[in-house]
Design an enzyme around this catalytic site. Sequence first.
Site, short mmCIF file in Angstrom:
data_model
loop_
_atom_site.label_atom_id
_atom_site.label_comp_id
_atom_site.label_asym_id
_atom_site.label_seq_id
_atom_site.Cartn_x
_atom_site.Cartn_y
_atom_site.Cartn_z
N LYS A 1 46.73 35.94 42.74
CA LYS A 1 45.82 35.02 43.43
C LYS A 1 44.53 34.82 42.61
CE LYS A 1 48.77 34.13 46.54
NZ LYS A 1 49.26 34.80 47.72
C1 PLP Z 1 50.28 35.08 48.77
C2 PLP Z 1 50.37 34.36 50.08
C3 PLP Z 1 50.29 35.03 51.30
C4 PLP Z 1 50.39 36.50 51.45
O1 PLP Z 1 49.41 37.20 50.84
P1 PLP Z 1 49.54 38.81 50.78
O2 PLP Z 1 48.15 39.22 50.42
O3 PLP Z 1 50.54 39.11 49.71
O4 PLP Z 1 49.96 39.29 52.10
C5 PLP Z 1 50.22 34.28 52.45
N1 PLP Z 1 50.29 32.94 52.43
C6 PLP Z 1 50.41 32.27 51.28
C7 PLP Z 1 50.44 30.79 51.33
C8 PLP Z 1 50.48 32.97 50.07
O5 PLP Z 1 50.65 32.28 48.93
#
Ligand code: PLP
Length: 384
Positions: free
Chosen positions: A186
């Site tokens: 991210k």
């Molecule tokens: C990465 C992601 C999540 C989940 O994030 P985590 O921190 O791994 O739980 C949720 N929604 C979207 C759209 C994502 O891309």
Amino acid sequence: MSSKFLPFALPDIGEEEIAEVVEALRGGWVTTGPRAKQFEEDFAAFLGEGLRAVAVNSATAGMHLALEALGVGPGDEVITSTYTYTATPVVARYLGADVVLVDIDPRTFNLDPDKVAAAITPRTKVIMPVHIAGLPCDMEAILQLAARHNLSVVEDAAHAFPATYKGRLIGTLDSAATVFSFYATKTITTGEGGMMVTRNPELARRCRSMRLHGFDRNVFDRYTSPKASWYYEVVAPGYSYNLTDIAAAIGIHQLRKAWALQNKRQQMAERYNEAFKNLPVVLPAGPPAGDTHAWHLYPLRLRADAPIGRDEFINKMQQLGISCSVHFIPIHLHPYWRGLYHYQPGDFPAALAAYEQEVSIPLFTKMTDDDQARVIEAVTGLLS
Ligand SMILES: *Cc1c(COP(=O)(O)O)cnc(C)c1O
């Protein structure tokens, strides 16, 4: 052409993050403690006045806590987009609620407010918009709908840090809660982690308790406040969703770089836009004038007149040593969700069409100018 493999995404970790992690380890306090607390305070300050930030070990955990705190349970319906990661709808299932999927605006890949309006029933409790790739949804329309029908809004902002909507940072709008992800790929990362933010002190309090086994007080307070004691009371069946200080040590420094990283991502996206403008592709939707796109992803759509289809494109890119991805395989195509609600692929035609043409190409701040030139050369070569 270089034979070095270019991954789809890599985190951008500096010496500051490494030094802080080492200090956390040497200090002996590895789980939730002073660094997690500082990360929350810094994050709330980044967003601005009146915001409360609750650090959690994933965005999934943060969304689960937010829905739980809003009282979502069996018999309730949660509306979200089919064009997302399974984490968005699954949290409603954890609580025994039903998911109602809606289709997207094909230009932005974000959920279509008109489709949301059509999906509202007397059982609807929450709307979960997802800011795909880091481009904010039409939040004015969604918040108005929610207000009119007395619904809560929980934003899945996993892609949207930092991003703005009509000049306001995502996380500061009038939703009940907004949840960010710090997963490895991210825009900022803690390895695994997330942040639930809200203006509602009661909601924040419930999430703080439920992220730590339903205790009546914080573990950090328990061990460090002058009134520290062995005594605690469990007031609810909570979870183990707290963020460690090792992870928070990374987050504190990632947060300080958030605007610089966003700036770099934006420049890279603009370079791609310029390079691909005459290819048979649909470029990713940009932000409205004056607003900021987080550019977590660079989602290209291959047009029908492209010389090769999406799957072949990804294979050829792989052969050239460049890893691509697809965002997203719509929720309604996955066996669990399809089986549960008996969806057909064509139930959400805009999402299906987007999925069949979409490819996300590498966009991460550790990429060099040469890496990006190599991607541009490969894409141009395959699509000209
Ligand atoms: C990465 C992601 C999540 C989940 O994030 P985590 O921190 O791994 O739980 C949720 N929604 C979207 C759209 C994502 O891309």
